[in-house]
Design a protein around this motif. Structure first.
Motif, PDB file in Angstrom:
ATOM      1  N   GLU A 105       0.834  -1.212   0.000  1.00  0.00           N
ATOM      2  CA  GLU A 105       0.000   0.000   0.000  1.00  0.00           C
ATOM      3  C   GLU A 105       0.866   1.260   0.000  1.00  0.00           C
ATOM      4  OE1 GLU A 105      -3.095   2.245   3.020  1.00  0.00           O
ATOM      5  OE2 GLU A 105      -3.047   0.055   3.042  1.00  0.00           O
ATOM      6  N   SER A 106       1.915   1.262   0.793  1.00  0.00           N
ATOM      7  CA  SER A 106       2.814   2.418   0.856  1.00  0.00           C
ATOM      8  C   SER A 106       3.535   2.631  -0.469  1.00  0.00           C
ATOM      9  CB  SER A 106       3.848   2.235   1.973  1.00  0.00           C
ATOM     10  OG  SER A 106       3.196   2.198   3.222  1.00  0.00           O
ATOM     11  N   LEU A 107       4.034   1.566  -1.040  1.00  0.00           N
ATOM     12  CA  LEU A 107       4.732   1.685  -2.329  1.00  0.00           C
ATOM     13  C   LEU A 107       3.781   2.127  -3.442  1.00  0.00           C
ATOM     14  CD1 LEU A 107       7.101  -1.424  -2.179  1.00  0.00           C
ATOM     15  CD2 LEU A 107       7.687   0.986  -1.815  1.00  0.00           C
ATOM     16  N   ASN A 108       2.557   1.647  -3.406  1.00  0.00           N
ATOM     17  CA  ASN A 108       1.561   2.077  -4.399  1.00  0.00           C
ATOM     18  C   ASN A 108       1.237   3.561  -4.249  1.00  0.00           C
ATOM     19  OD1 ASN A 108       1.333  -0.374  -5.748  1.00  0.00           O
ATOM     20  ND2 ASN A 108      -0.259  -1.125  -4.383  1.00  0.00           N
ATOM     21  N   LYS A 109       1.199   4.052  -3.028  1.00  0.00           N
ATOM     22  CA  LYS A 109       0.959   5.490  -2.797  1.00  0.00           C
ATOM     23  C   LYS A 109       2.105   6.326  -3.369  1.00  0.00           C
ATOM     24  CE  LYS A 109      -1.885   5.228   1.359  1.00  0.00           C
ATOM     25  NZ  LYS A 109      -1.937   5.481   2.813  1.00  0.00           N
ATOM     26  N   ILE A 110       3.326   5.867  -3.139  1.00  0.00           N
ATOM     27  CA  ILE A 110       4.494   6.574  -3.670  1.00  0.00           C
ATOM     28  C   ILE A 110       4.450   6.565  -5.200  1.00  0.00           C
ATOM     29  CG2 ILE A 110       7.015   6.483  -3.916  1.00  0.00           C
ATOM     30  CD1 ILE A 110       7.057   5.404  -0.992  1.00  0.00           C
ATOM     31  N   GLY A 111       4.141   5.423  -5.781  1.00  0.00           N
ATOM     32  CA  GLY A 111       4.038   5.314  -7.230  1.00  0.00           C
ATOM     33  C   GLY A 111       2.968   6.225  -7.798  1.00  0.00           C
ATOM     34  N   ALA A 112       1.820   6.297  -7.128  1.00  0.00           N
ATOM     35  CA  ALA A 112       0.726   7.153  -7.591  1.00  0.00           C
ATOM     36  C   ALA A 112       1.118   8.630  -7.502  1.00  0.00           C
ATOM     37  CB  ALA A 112      -0.533   6.888  -6.769  1.00  0.00           C
ATOM     38  N   ALA A 113       1.829   9.006  -6.446  1.00  0.00           N
ATOM     39  CA  ALA A 113       2.274  10.397  -6.305  1.00  0.00           C
ATOM     40  C   ALA A 113       3.293  10.748  -7.388  1.00  0.00           C
ATOM     41  CB  ALA A 113       2.879  10.617  -4.915  1.00  0.00           C
ATOM     42  N   PHE A 114       4.199   9.825  -7.676  1.00  0.00           N
ATOM     43  CA  PHE A 114       5.200  10.030  -8.723  1.00  0.00           C
ATOM     44  C   PHE A 114       4.509  10.192 -10.078  1.00  0.00           C
ATOM     45  CE2 PHE A 114       8.303   7.917 -11.711  1.00  0.00           C
ATOM     46  CZ  PHE A 114       9.148   9.009 -11.822  1.00  0.00           C
ATOM     47  N   GLU A 115       3.559   9.333 -10.366  1.00  0.00           N
ATOM     48  CA  GLU A 115       2.833   9.404 -11.632  1.00  0.00           C
ATOM     49  C   GLU A 115       2.068  10.724 -11.749  1.00  0.00           C
ATOM     50  OE1 GLU A 115      -0.868   7.125 -13.799  1.00  0.00           O
ATOM     51  OE2 GLU A 115       0.575   5.899 -12.697  1.00  0.00           O
ATOM     52  N   ALA A 116       1.396  11.118 -10.674  1.00  0.00           N
ATOM     53  CA  ALA A 116       0.634  12.376 -10.700  1.00  0.00           C
ATOM     54  C   ALA A 116       1.557  13.564 -10.941  1.00  0.00           C
ATOM     55  CB  ALA A 116      -0.133  12.554  -9.386  1.00  0.00           C
ATOM     56  N   ARG A 117       2.685  13.584 -10.293  1.00  0.00           N
ATOM     57  CA  ARG A 117       3.636  14.697 -10.470  1.00  0.00           C
ATOM     58  C   ARG A 117       4.225  14.686 -11.871  1.00  0.00           C
ATOM     59  NH1 ARG A 117       4.438  19.503 -10.226  1.00  0.00           N
ATOM     60  NH2 ARG A 117       6.446  20.274  -9.548  1.00  0.00           N
ATOM     61  N   ALA A 118       4.513  13.514 -12.412  1.00  0.00           N
ATOM     62  CA  ALA A 118       5.051  13.411 -13.773  1.00  0.00           C
ATOM     63  C   ALA A 118       4.044  13.920 -14.801  1.00  0.00           C
ATOM     64  CB  ALA A 118       5.449  11.971 -14.076  1.00  0.00           C
ATOM     65  N   LYS A 119       2.767  13.806 -14.496  1.00  0.00           N
ATOM     66  CA  LYS A 119       1.719  14.303 -15.397  1.00  0.00           C
ATOM     67  C   LYS A 119       1.589  15.822 -15.324  1.00  0.00           C
ATOM     68  CE  LYS A 119      -1.044  10.104 -15.580  1.00  0.00           C
ATOM     69  NZ  LYS A 119      -2.296   9.444 -15.176  1.00  0.00           N
ATOM     70  N   GLU A 120       2.018  16.417 -14.213  1.00  0.00           N
ATOM     71  CA  GLU A 120       1.912  17.876 -14.011  1.00  0.00           C
ATOM     72  C   GLU A 120       3.049  18.646 -14.674  1.00  0.00           C
ATOM     73  OE1 GLU A 120       1.911  18.406  -9.798  1.00  0.00           O
ATOM     74  OE2 GLU A 120      -0.100  17.566  -9.551  1.00  0.00           O
ATOM     75  N   ILE A 121       4.192  18.016 -14.859  1.00  0.00           N
ATOM     76  CA  ILE A 121       5.368  18.697 -15.395  1.00  0.00           C
ATOM     77  C   ILE A 121       5.418  18.481 -16.900  1.00  0.00           C
ATOM     78  CG2 ILE A 121       7.884  18.845 -15.339  1.00  0.00           C
ATOM     79  CD1 ILE A 121       7.721  17.740 -12.448  1.00  0.00           C
ATOM     80  N   SER A 122       5.557  19.581 -17.633  1.00  0.00           N
ATOM     81  CA  SER A 122       5.584  19.491 -19.094  1.00  0.00           C
ATOM     82  C   SER A 122       6.986  19.796 -19.632  1.00  0.00           C
ATOM     83  CB  SER A 122       4.580  20.469 -19.702  1.00  0.00           C
ATOM     84  OG  SER A 122       5.062  21.789 -19.598  1.00  0.00           O
TER      85      SER A 122
END
Length: 137
Positions: A105-122
């Protein structure tokens, strides 16, 4: 976190291509390789993957070169990473053992945060603000 050198090179070259966006001039591989200090033989592979992934366009011939397929702000780090290293966002940690579910669960949260941030940066965010003038020959 450790991203591949291939992802880093792709992002650097796309930032350079962003500087060409909106002009009629296409970027030549030699210029991109020199500006971003990327080996040109490796850059060919990266550019082919980006072209096949729809991130860039290319044209052959004397007036040929490379250009972004969209506006720099329309291409996110996530888009690029999914083309260059699609396994980067696939995270399926084991839930084995007593601690497994909480660790997963913790690793999935980190992965989701990384993915969300990668989507925000252009790509626009990666473009040098003051890289000096571009000279066209």
């Amino acid at each position: 976190m450790k991203l591949s050198l291939k992802v880093e090179y792709a992002l650097r070259v796309l930032a350079q291509l962003g500087r060409y966006h909106g002009s009629t001039k296409l970027a030549h591989i030699e210029d991109l390789a020199e500006a971003e200090e990327v080996p040109s033989n490796y850059l060919v592979q990266i550019l082919n993957e980006l072209r096949n992934g729809g991130v860039i366009n290319s044209r052959r011939g004397k007036q040929g070169g490379y250009a972004l397929a969209k506006e720099p702000e329309g291409i996110s780090l996530f888009d690029v990473m999914m083309v260059i290293d699609p396994g980067l966002f696939s995270n399926s940690p084991s839930r084995a053992g007593q601690s497994g579910p909480l660790v997963a669960e913790s690793l999935n949260k980190i992965g989701a945060a990384f993915e969300a941030r990668a989507k925000e940066i252009s790509i626009r965010d990666l473009m040098p603000r003051d890289a000096g003038p571009m000279y066209y020959i």
